[in-house]
Scaffold this motif. Structure first.
Motif, PDB file in Angstrom:
ATOM      1  N   TYR A  63      17.297  -9.646 -10.765  1.00 24.42           N
ATOM      2  CA  TYR A  63      18.166 -10.516  -9.960  1.00 24.42           C
ATOM      3  C   TYR A  63      17.729 -11.982 -10.163  1.00 24.42           C
ATOM      4  CZ  TYR A  63      19.544  -6.232  -7.480  1.00 24.42           C
ATOM      5  OH  TYR A  63      20.017  -4.978  -7.144  1.00 24.42           O
ATOM      6  N   PRO A  64      17.908 -12.526 -11.372  1.00 23.95           N
ATOM      7  CA  PRO A  64      17.374 -13.871 -11.650  1.00 23.95           C
ATOM      8  C   PRO A  64      18.059 -14.987 -10.853  1.00 23.95           C
ATOM      9  CG  PRO A  64      18.774 -13.109 -13.457  1.00 23.95           C
ATOM     10  CD  PRO A  64      18.583 -11.936 -12.544  1.00 23.95           C
ATOM     11  N   ALA A  65      19.301 -14.757 -10.401  1.00 26.53           N
ATOM     12  CA  ALA A  65      20.035 -15.810  -9.702  1.00 26.53           C
ATOM     13  C   ALA A  65      19.768 -15.827  -8.203  1.00 26.53           C
ATOM     14  CB  ALA A  65      21.532 -15.659  -9.948  1.00 26.53           C
ATOM     15  N   LEU A  66      19.080 -14.812  -7.704  1.00 25.09           N
ATOM     16  CA  LEU A  66      18.879 -14.698  -6.264  1.00 25.09           C
ATOM     17  C   LEU A  66      17.783 -15.646  -5.789  1.00 25.09           C
ATOM     18  CD1 LEU A  66      19.685 -13.107  -3.701  1.00 25.09           C
ATOM     19  CD2 LEU A  66      17.822 -11.524  -4.220  1.00 25.09           C
ATOM     20  N   GLU A  67      18.070 -16.385  -4.730  1.00 26.08           N
ATOM     21  CA  GLU A  67      17.071 -17.267  -4.127  1.00 26.08           C
ATOM     22  C   GLU A  67      16.043 -16.415  -3.379  1.00 26.08           C
ATOM     23  OE1 GLU A  67      16.742 -20.702  -0.653  1.00 26.08           O
ATOM     24  OE2 GLU A  67      18.687 -20.265  -1.577  1.00 26.08           O
ATOM     25  N   LEU A  68      14.771 -16.534  -3.772  1.00 26.03           N
ATOM     26  CA  LEU A  68      13.730 -15.670  -3.236  1.00 26.03           C
ATOM     27  C   LEU A  68      12.664 -16.513  -2.555  1.00 26.03           C
ATOM     28  CD1 LEU A  68      13.063 -12.635  -3.216  1.00 26.03           C
ATOM     29  CD2 LEU A  68      11.722 -12.985  -5.301  1.00 26.03           C
ATOM     30  N   ASP A  69      12.364 -16.161  -1.316  1.00 26.00           N
ATOM     31  CA  ASP A  69      11.329 -16.842  -0.537  1.00 26.00           C
ATOM     32  C   ASP A  69      10.247 -15.808  -0.237  1.00 26.00           C
ATOM     33  OD1 ASP A  69       9.900 -18.589   1.016  1.00 26.00           O
ATOM     34  OD2 ASP A  69      11.229 -18.468   2.755  1.00 26.00           O
TER      35      ASP A  69
ATOM     36  N   ALA B 290      15.136  -2.317  -3.101  1.00 31.92           N
ATOM     37  CA  ALA B 290      16.468  -2.078  -3.658  1.00 31.92           C
ATOM     38  C   ALA B 290      17.542  -2.424  -2.640  1.00 31.92           C
ATOM     39  CB  ALA B 290      16.589  -0.623  -4.105  1.00 31.92           C
ATOM     40  N   PHE B 291      17.353  -1.968  -1.405  1.00 31.60           N
ATOM     41  CA  PHE B 291      18.332  -2.258  -0.349  1.00 31.60           C
ATOM     42  C   PHE B 291      18.361  -3.752  -0.048  1.00 31.60           C
ATOM     43  CE2 PHE B 291      20.060  -2.569   3.885  1.00 31.60           C
ATOM     44  CZ  PHE B 291      21.027  -1.580   3.937  1.00 31.60           C
ATOM     45  N   ALA B 292      17.189  -4.387  -0.005  1.00 32.16           N
ATOM     46  CA  ALA B 292      17.111  -5.802   0.337  1.00 32.16           C
ATOM     47  C   ALA B 292      17.750  -6.676  -0.724  1.00 32.16           C
ATOM     48  CB  ALA B 292      15.648  -6.195   0.533  1.00 32.16           C
ATOM     49  N   PHE B 293      17.443  -6.439  -1.994  1.00 27.45           N
ATOM     50  CA  PHE B 293      18.013  -7.263  -3.057  1.00 27.45           C
ATOM     51  C   PHE B 293      19.529  -7.070  -3.131  1.00 27.45           C
ATOM     52  CE2 PHE B 293      13.722  -8.012  -4.350  1.00 27.45           C
ATOM     53  CZ  PHE B 293      13.757  -9.171  -5.113  1.00 27.45           C
ATOM     54  N   GLU B 294      19.995  -5.835  -2.958  1.00 30.28           N
ATOM     55  CA  GLU B 294      21.436  -5.597  -2.989  1.00 30.28           C
ATOM     56  C   GLU B 294      22.121  -6.292  -1.811  1.00 30.28           C
ATOM     57  OE1 GLU B 294      24.621  -1.921  -3.348  1.00 30.28           O
ATOM     58  OE2 GLU B 294      22.664  -1.552  -2.450  1.00 30.28           O
ATOM     59  N   SER B 295      21.534  -6.183  -0.613  1.00 32.34           N
ATOM     60  CA  SER B 295      22.143  -6.798   0.575  1.00 32.34           C
ATOM     61  C   SER B 295      22.212  -8.307   0.442  1.00 32.34           C
ATOM     62  CB  SER B 295      21.337  -6.414   1.824  1.00 32.34           C
ATOM     63  OG  SER B 295      21.377  -5.024   2.057  1.00 32.34           O
TER      64      SER B 295
ATOM     65  N   ALA C 256       0.828  -1.206   0.000  1.00 30.93           N
ATOM     66  CA  ALA C 256       0.000   0.000   0.000  1.00 30.93           C
ATOM     67  C   ALA C 256       0.866   1.260   0.000  1.00 30.93           C
ATOM     68  CB  ALA C 256      -0.935   0.007   1.201  1.00 30.93           C
ATOM     69  N   HIS C 257       2.134   1.121   0.344  1.00 30.46           N
ATOM     70  CA  HIS C 257       3.067   2.250   0.369  1.00 30.46           C
ATOM     71  C   HIS C 257       4.270   1.930  -0.520  1.00 30.46           C
ATOM     72  CE1 HIS C 257       0.717   3.952   3.615  1.00 30.46           C
ATOM     73  NE2 HIS C 257       0.831   2.819   4.284  1.00 30.46           N
ATOM     74  N   SER C 258       5.084   2.920  -0.775  1.00 29.36           N
ATOM     75  CA  SER C 258       6.253   2.740  -1.638  1.00 29.36           C
ATOM     76  C   SER C 258       7.197   1.688  -1.051  1.00 29.36           C
ATOM     77  CB  SER C 258       6.998   4.069  -1.797  1.00 29.36           C
ATOM     78  OG  SER C 258       8.217   3.870  -2.479  1.00 29.36           O
ATOM     79  N   CYS C 259       7.587   0.751  -1.901  1.00 28.39           N
ATOM     80  CA  CYS C 259       8.499  -0.319  -1.470  1.00 28.39           C
ATOM     81  C   CYS C 259       9.815  -0.304  -2.232  1.00 28.39           C
ATOM     82  CB  CYS C 259       7.836  -1.685  -1.653  1.00 28.39           C
ATOM     83  SG  CYS C 259       6.355  -1.953  -0.650  1.00 28.39           S
ATOM     84  N   GLU C 260       9.982   0.629  -3.160  1.00 28.25           N
ATOM     85  CA  GLU C 260      11.144   0.598  -4.034  1.00 28.25           C
ATOM     86  C   GLU C 260      12.451   0.706  -3.255  1.00 28.25           C
ATOM     87  OE1 GLU C 260      11.077   0.065  -7.548  1.00 28.25           O
ATOM     88  OE2 GLU C 260       9.167  -0.627  -6.738  1.00 28.25           O
ATOM     89  N   GLU C 261      12.518   1.644  -2.309  1.00 26.14           N
ATOM     90  CA  GLU C 261      13.759   1.815  -1.546  1.00 26.14           C
ATOM     91  C   GLU C 261      14.067   0.582  -0.707  1.00 26.14           C
ATOM     92  OE1 GLU C 261      11.270   3.940  -1.612  1.00 26.14           O
ATOM     93  OE2 GLU C 261      11.961   6.005  -1.899  1.00 26.14           O
TER      94      GLU C 261
ATOM     95  N   LEU D 134       7.023  -7.960  -7.098  1.00 26.94           N
ATOM     96  CA  LEU D 134       8.372  -8.523  -7.205  1.00 26.94           C
ATOM     97  C   LEU D 134       8.762  -8.897  -8.631  1.00 26.94           C
ATOM     98  CD1 LEU D 134       8.305 -10.808  -4.037  1.00 26.94           C
ATOM     99  CD2 LEU D 134       9.485  -8.614  -4.297  1.00 26.94           C
ATOM    100  N   GLY D 135       7.837  -8.835  -9.560  1.00 30.24           N
ATOM    101  CA  GLY D 135       8.131  -9.222 -10.936  1.00 30.24           C
ATOM    102  C   GLY D 135       9.365  -8.552 -11.521  1.00 30.24           C
ATOM    103  N   PRO D 136       9.450  -7.214 -11.501  1.00 35.91           N
ATOM    104  CA  PRO D 136      10.648  -6.550 -12.056  1.00 35.91           C
ATOM    105  C   PRO D 136      11.928  -6.911 -11.321  1.00 35.91           C
ATOM    106  CG  PRO D 136       8.828  -4.996 -11.774  1.00 35.91           C
ATOM    107  CD  PRO D 136       8.443  -6.249 -11.070  1.00 35.91           C
ATOM    108  N   TRP D 137      11.828  -7.173 -10.007  1.00 45.37           N
ATOM    109  CA  TRP D 137      13.022  -7.499  -9.229  1.00 45.37           C
ATOM    110  C   TRP D 137      13.508  -8.913  -9.539  1.00 45.37           C
ATOM    111  CZ3 TRP D 137      15.369  -3.595  -6.883  1.00 45.37           C
ATOM    112  CH2 TRP D 137      14.607  -2.447  -6.617  1.00 45.37           C
TER     113      TRP D 137
END
Length: 296
Positions: free
Chosen positions: A232-238, A177-182, A169-174, A225-228
């Motif tokens: 980051y196609p190699a990242l394991e996502l749960d 971005a931080f989570a995928f990079e970390s 419901a609120h902006s999640c981009e920041e 999460l589609g664009p992310w």
């Protein structure tokens, strides 16, 4: 010019743990590390009274000791430090505004009060314009990793999961971005959590409404999460969309995490500075380092 990672020092065990965590993060990100100690004492030339020399000496010792310690442990790190004569929270907010990341020690107490971040950390969190990470005393390199095959702490086992709590419901981009990079920097799985809560309604309607809300929550996360996933196609996502109150579900998801990431909405000045109830709960109860990301 590269933004440094900045760590605030006060001589406590918490701030030393924060400095070590910040040094490792600076190496992961290829950034310089800047140590800051804020002290409101009089300037060095303000008085020759001998009773003022002791606090001045202690303030210099805090910074010098941390610099020596980190230089020995992380010789490949570009390191600097400064003492700032102004209130600690004001100094940290100003330094954090020019940083990639501000890292602070977070004090903990047992008992009914749970964890307390401390007044300086709380004030800094509420006003910081850049990401802030809080680190507990005793956090070590081994705590960032899973136990080895025999259940012993290890710095060579895979990293623990990075967990991020989102509210579409609120902006999640920041936050994302931080989570995928970390997670990518650690080659760690990323756990994305969106908790939803069924409002009160007649019992006969609960099952249908619950199924609809769960499907909506899962669909919303997939869209978010589609664009992310593509980036980051190699990242394991749960991806988790549990039913329940967000603080409780996020605490459950972060029990075995190496890093938790939450957001803080930037409020108009007239409304005052707050960190929000979910972030407040995480800061007070999560054991692992917690990154608080300000966003609109």
């Amino acid at each position: 010019m590269l933004r440094p990672i900045v760590v605030g020092l006060d001589g406590s065990h918490e701030s030393l743990a924060a400095a070590d965590w910040a040094a490792r993060e600076a190496l992961r990100r290829g950034l310089p590390l800047r140590l800051v100690h804020a002290w409101e004492g009089l300037p060095a030339d303000a008085s020759d009274l001998p009773e003022l020399e002791a606090p001045r000496h202690w303030a210099r010792r805090i910074l010098r000791g941390a610099l020596d310690r980190l230089n020995e442990r992380y010789p490949q790190l570009y390191l600097s430090g400064d003492q700032i004569a102004r209130p600690a929270a004001d100094a940290l907010v100003a330094e954090g505004a020019e940083s990639e990341l501000l890292v602070l020690g977070s004090r903990s107490f047992s008992g009914f009060g749970g964890f307390m971040a401390g007044s300086v950390a709380s004030a800094t969190l509420a006003h910081a314009a850049r990401p802030v990470v809080l680190v507990r005393a005793g956090q070590t390199l081994e705590d960032e990793h899973l136990p080895d095959t025999e259940g012993r702490p290890s710095a060579h086992a895979p990293y623990r999961a990075v967990v991020v709590g989102v509210d579409p419901a609120h902006s999640c981009e920041e936050l994302l971005a931080f989570a995928f990079e970390s997670a990518t920097l650690r080659t760690a799985p990323l756990r994305v959590v969106y908790a939803w809560h069924l409002p009160y309604m007649p019992v006969a309607a609960e099952a249908k409404a619950r199924r609809a809300m769960r499907e909506t929550a899962e669909g919303t996360l997939d869209h978010l999460l589609g664009p992310w996933r593509e980036k980051y196609p190699a990242l394991e996502l749960d991806v988790l969309a549990p039913e329940g109150r967000p603080p409780e579900r996020l605490l459950d998801a972060a029990k075995d995490a190496g890093l938790l990431i939450v957001g803080r909405r930037i409020r108009p000045a007239r409304l005052g500075a707050h960190i929000g109830p979910i972030t407040h709960a995480m800061v007070h109860h999560v054991h692992c380092p917690i990154a608080v990301i300000p966003h609109e």
